[in-house]
Write a protein that holds these residues in place. Structure first.
Motif, PDB file in Angstrom:
ATOM      1  N   TYR A  26     -55.698  20.314 -40.057  1.00 45.36           N
ATOM      2  CA  TYR A  26     -56.898  20.624 -39.298  1.00 45.36           C
ATOM      3  C   TYR A  26     -57.342  22.070 -39.469  1.00 45.36           C
ATOM      4  CZ  TYR A  26     -56.920  16.246 -36.705  1.00 45.36           C
ATOM      5  OH  TYR A  26     -57.003  14.926 -36.364  1.00 45.36           O
ATOM      6  N   ILE A  27     -58.639  22.273 -39.344  1.00 48.29           N
ATOM      7  CA  ILE A  27     -59.178  23.602 -39.107  1.00 48.29           C
ATOM      8  C   ILE A  27     -58.746  24.016 -37.700  1.00 48.29           C
ATOM      9  CG2 ILE A  27     -61.299  24.924 -38.792  1.00 48.29           C
ATOM     10  CD1 ILE A  27     -60.912  24.001 -41.647  1.00 48.29           C
ATOM     11  N   LEU A  28     -58.320  25.251 -37.548  1.00 53.17           N
ATOM     12  CA  LEU A  28     -57.981  25.775 -36.223  1.00 53.17           C
ATOM     13  C   LEU A  28     -58.863  26.973 -35.925  1.00 53.17           C
ATOM     14  CD1 LEU A  28     -54.078  25.596 -36.370  1.00 53.17           C
ATOM     15  CD2 LEU A  28     -55.644  23.998 -35.252  1.00 53.17           C
ATOM     16  N   ALA A  29     -59.223  27.127 -34.671  1.00 56.84           N
ATOM     17  CA  ALA A  29     -60.136  28.201 -34.307  1.00 56.84           C
ATOM     18  C   ALA A  29     -59.846  28.714 -32.910  1.00 56.84           C
ATOM     19  CB  ALA A  29     -61.584  27.712 -34.390  1.00 56.84           C
ATOM     20  N   TRP A  30     -60.305  29.908 -32.672  1.00 54.28           N
ATOM     21  CA  TRP A  30     -60.240  30.526 -31.351  1.00 54.28           C
ATOM     22  C   TRP A  30     -61.661  30.693 -30.814  1.00 54.28           C
ATOM     23  CZ3 TRP A  30     -55.866  31.033 -28.704  1.00 54.28           C
ATOM     24  CH2 TRP A  30     -54.658  31.117 -29.402  1.00 54.28           C
ATOM     25  N   PHE A  31     -61.842  30.302 -29.576  1.00 55.91           N
ATOM     26  CA  PHE A  31     -63.050  30.568 -28.822  1.00 55.91           C
ATOM     27  C   PHE A  31     -62.654  31.353 -27.573  1.00 55.91           C
ATOM     28  CE2 PHE A  31     -66.461  27.854 -30.635  1.00 55.91           C
ATOM     29  CZ  PHE A  31     -65.720  27.153 -31.572  1.00 55.91           C
ATOM     30  N   ARG A  32     -63.625  31.966 -26.958  1.00 55.27           N
ATOM     31  CA  ARG A  32     -63.349  32.619 -25.687  1.00 55.27           C
ATOM     32  C   ARG A  32     -64.525  32.400 -24.743  1.00 55.27           C
ATOM     33  NH1 ARG A  32     -63.541  39.079 -27.340  1.00 55.27           N
ATOM     34  NH2 ARG A  32     -65.812  39.231 -27.649  1.00 55.27           N
ATOM     35  N   GLN A  33     -64.202  32.474 -23.462  1.00 56.00           N
ATOM     36  CA  GLN A  33     -65.225  32.208 -22.454  1.00 56.00           C
ATOM     37  C   GLN A  33     -65.045  33.110 -21.250  1.00 56.00           C
ATOM     38  OE1 GLN A  33     -65.402  28.113 -21.126  1.00 56.00           O
ATOM     39  NE2 GLN A  33     -67.559  28.321 -20.578  1.00 56.00           N
ATOM     40  N   GLY A  52     -71.275  30.848 -21.799  1.00 51.99           N
ATOM     41  CA  GLY A  52     -70.840  29.798 -22.695  1.00 51.99           C
ATOM     42  C   GLY A  52     -69.623  30.200 -23.504  1.00 51.99           C
ATOM     43  N   ARG A  53     -69.012  29.206 -24.128  1.00 52.52           N
ATOM     44  CA  ARG A  53     -67.837  29.460 -24.952  1.00 52.52           C
ATOM     45  C   ARG A  53     -68.293  30.052 -26.289  1.00 52.52           C
ATOM     46  NH1 ARG A  53     -63.244  24.983 -24.267  1.00 52.52           N
ATOM     47  NH2 ARG A  53     -63.835  25.521 -22.124  1.00 52.52           N
ATOM     48  N   GLU A  54     -67.637  31.131 -26.681  1.00 50.41           N
ATOM     49  CA  GLU A  54     -68.032  31.902 -27.858  1.00 50.41           C
ATOM     50  C   GLU A  54     -66.982  31.784 -28.956  1.00 50.41           C
ATOM     51  OE1 GLU A  54     -69.318  36.542 -28.551  1.00 50.41           O
ATOM     52  OE2 GLU A  54     -67.424  36.155 -27.519  1.00 50.41           O
ATOM     53  N   PHE A  55     -67.446  31.505 -30.158  1.00 54.95           N
ATOM     54  CA  PHE A  55     -66.543  31.461 -31.316  1.00 54.95           C
ATOM     55  C   PHE A  55     -66.020  32.862 -31.615  1.00 54.95           C
ATOM     56  CE2 PHE A  55     -64.877  29.878 -35.257  1.00 54.95           C
ATOM     57  CZ  PHE A  55     -65.045  30.898 -36.179  1.00 54.95           C
ATOM     58  N   VAL A  56     -64.719  32.962 -31.844  1.00 58.60           N
ATOM     59  CA  VAL A  56     -64.101  34.237 -32.180  1.00 58.60           C
ATOM     60  C   VAL A  56     -63.687  34.255 -33.657  1.00 58.60           C
ATOM     61  CG1 VAL A  56     -62.176  35.799 -31.722  1.00 58.60           C
ATOM     62  CG2 VAL A  56     -63.281  34.578 -29.826  1.00 58.60           C
ATOM     63  N   ALA A  57     -62.896  33.290 -34.051  1.00 56.22           N
ATOM     64  CA  ALA A  57     -62.425  33.230 -35.438  1.00 56.22           C
ATOM     65  C   ALA A  57     -61.850  31.840 -35.710  1.00 56.22           C
ATOM     66  CB  ALA A  57     -61.364  34.289 -35.695  1.00 56.22           C
ATOM     67  N   GLY A  58     -61.863  31.464 -36.974  1.00 55.30           N
ATOM     68  CA  GLY A  58     -61.301  30.179 -37.363  1.00 55.30           C
ATOM     69  C   GLY A  58     -60.584  30.303 -38.691  1.00 55.30           C
ATOM     70  N   GLU A  89     -64.436  44.372 -22.586  1.00 51.04           N
ATOM     71  CA  GLU A  89     -65.351  43.323 -23.033  1.00 51.04           C
ATOM     72  C   GLU A  89     -64.633  42.146 -23.667  1.00 51.04           C
ATOM     73  OE1 GLU A  89     -65.013  46.315 -24.252  1.00 51.04           O
ATOM     74  OE2 GLU A  89     -64.871  46.234 -26.453  1.00 51.04           O
ATOM     75  N   ASP A  90     -63.367  42.299 -23.961  1.00 49.23           N
ATOM     76  CA  ASP A  90     -62.571  41.207 -24.532  1.00 49.23           C
ATOM     77  C   ASP A  90     -61.940  40.335 -23.447  1.00 49.23           C
ATOM     78  OD1 ASP A  90     -61.587  43.635 -26.899  1.00 49.23           O
ATOM     79  OD2 ASP A  90     -62.938  41.960 -27.300  1.00 49.23           O
ATOM     80  N   THR A  91     -62.105  40.722 -22.196  1.00 52.91           N
ATOM     81  CA  THR A  91     -61.569  39.922 -21.110  1.00 52.91           C
ATOM     82  C   THR A  91     -62.236  38.550 -21.080  1.00 52.91           C
ATOM     83  OG1 THR A  91     -61.040  41.850 -19.740  1.00 52.91           O
ATOM     84  CG2 THR A  91     -61.381  39.749 -18.599  1.00 52.91           C
ATOM     85  N   ALA A  92     -61.409  37.514 -21.146  1.00 54.17           N
ATOM     86  CA  ALA A  92     -61.935  36.147 -21.216  1.00 54.17           C
ATOM     87  C   ALA A  92     -60.758  35.175 -21.218  1.00 54.17           C
ATOM     88  CB  ALA A  92     -62.768  35.943 -22.480  1.00 54.17           C
ATOM     89  N   VAL A  93     -61.086  33.911 -21.050  1.00 56.44           N
ATOM     90  CA  VAL A  93     -60.108  32.865 -21.326  1.00 56.44           C
ATOM     91  C   VAL A  93     -60.265  32.494 -22.797  1.00 56.44           C
ATOM     92  CG1 VAL A  93     -59.347  30.524 -20.808  1.00 56.44           C
ATOM     93  CG2 VAL A  93     -60.183  32.001 -18.969  1.00 56.44           C
ATOM     94  N   TYR A  94     -59.167  32.520 -23.504  1.00 54.96           N
ATOM     95  CA  TYR A  94     -59.186  32.225 -24.935  1.00 54.96           C
ATOM     96  C   TYR A  94     -58.671  30.806 -25.152  1.00 54.96           C
ATOM     97  CZ  TYR A  94     -60.303  37.026 -26.090  1.00 54.96           C
ATOM     98  OH  TYR A  94     -60.955  38.226 -26.207  1.00 54.96           O
ATOM     99  N   TYR A  95     -59.457  30.034 -25.883  1.00 57.59           N
ATOM    100  CA  TYR A  95     -59.123  28.647 -26.160  1.00 57.59           C
ATOM    101  C   TYR A  95     -58.894  28.466 -27.656  1.00 57.59           C
ATOM    102  CZ  TYR A  95     -61.160  27.647 -21.563  1.00 57.59           C
ATOM    103  OH  TYR A  95     -61.443  27.617 -20.211  1.00 57.59           O
ATOM    104  N   CYS A  96     -57.929  27.640 -27.993  1.00 61.31           N
ATOM    105  CA  CYS A  96     -57.806  27.246 -29.382  1.00 61.31           C
ATOM    106  C   CYS A  96     -58.351  25.835 -29.546  1.00 61.31           C
ATOM    107  CB  CYS A  96     -56.360  27.328 -29.886  1.00 61.31           C
ATOM    108  SG  CYS A  96     -55.120  26.446 -28.936  1.00 61.31           S
TER     109      CYS A  96
END
Length: 121
Positions: free
Chosen positions: A31-38, A43-49, A88-95
């Motif tokens: 699978y492609i794996l990615a990090w988002f943050r919110q 809204g949930r923001e793409f960080v990196a994949g 500004e990086d404070t967020a919940v990070y989701y994979c």
């Protein structure tokens, strides 16, 4: 595929933190794996994949060359090394896992539970 994110916490501005995302399932490594943050209220923001072959995609607006994404296919684990953290990086990070390396949310098929990163000034 099931995802479990970890590594969040409370750090001071300028610090580094490494997030991990463990993937389980028979085809997890494909699978492609990615990090988002919110941030609450946004809204949930793409960080990196990262592709299974190591190809990467970053959101330059949020990463600004401070974050490094990597994966260990043998361990079915993805990492996000975050340096020079700011409030500004404070967020919940989701994979997330999917079949296409894109910055939008909908193509991703599975999500981890999120890990909270709090950066104090």
């Amino acid at each position: 595929v099931q995802l479990q994110a970890s590594g969040g916490g409370l750090v001071q501005a300028g610090s580094s933190l490494r997030l991990s995302c463990a993937a389980s399932g028979r085809t997890a490594s494909s699978y492609i794996l990615a990090w988002f943050r919110q941030v609450p209220g946004k809204g949930r923001e793409f960080v990196a994949g990262i592709h299974w072959n190591g190809g990467t995609l970053y959101n330059p607006d949020s990463v600004k060359a401070r974050f490094i994404i990597s994966r260990d296919n043998a361990k079915n684990t993805m990492y996000l090394q975050m340096n020079s953290l700011g409030p500004e990086d404070t967020a919940v990070y989701y994979c997330a896992a999917g079949q296409y390396l894109v910055t939008t949310i909908s193509p991703y098929l599975a999500w981890g539970q999120g890990t909270l990163v709090t950066v104090s000034s």
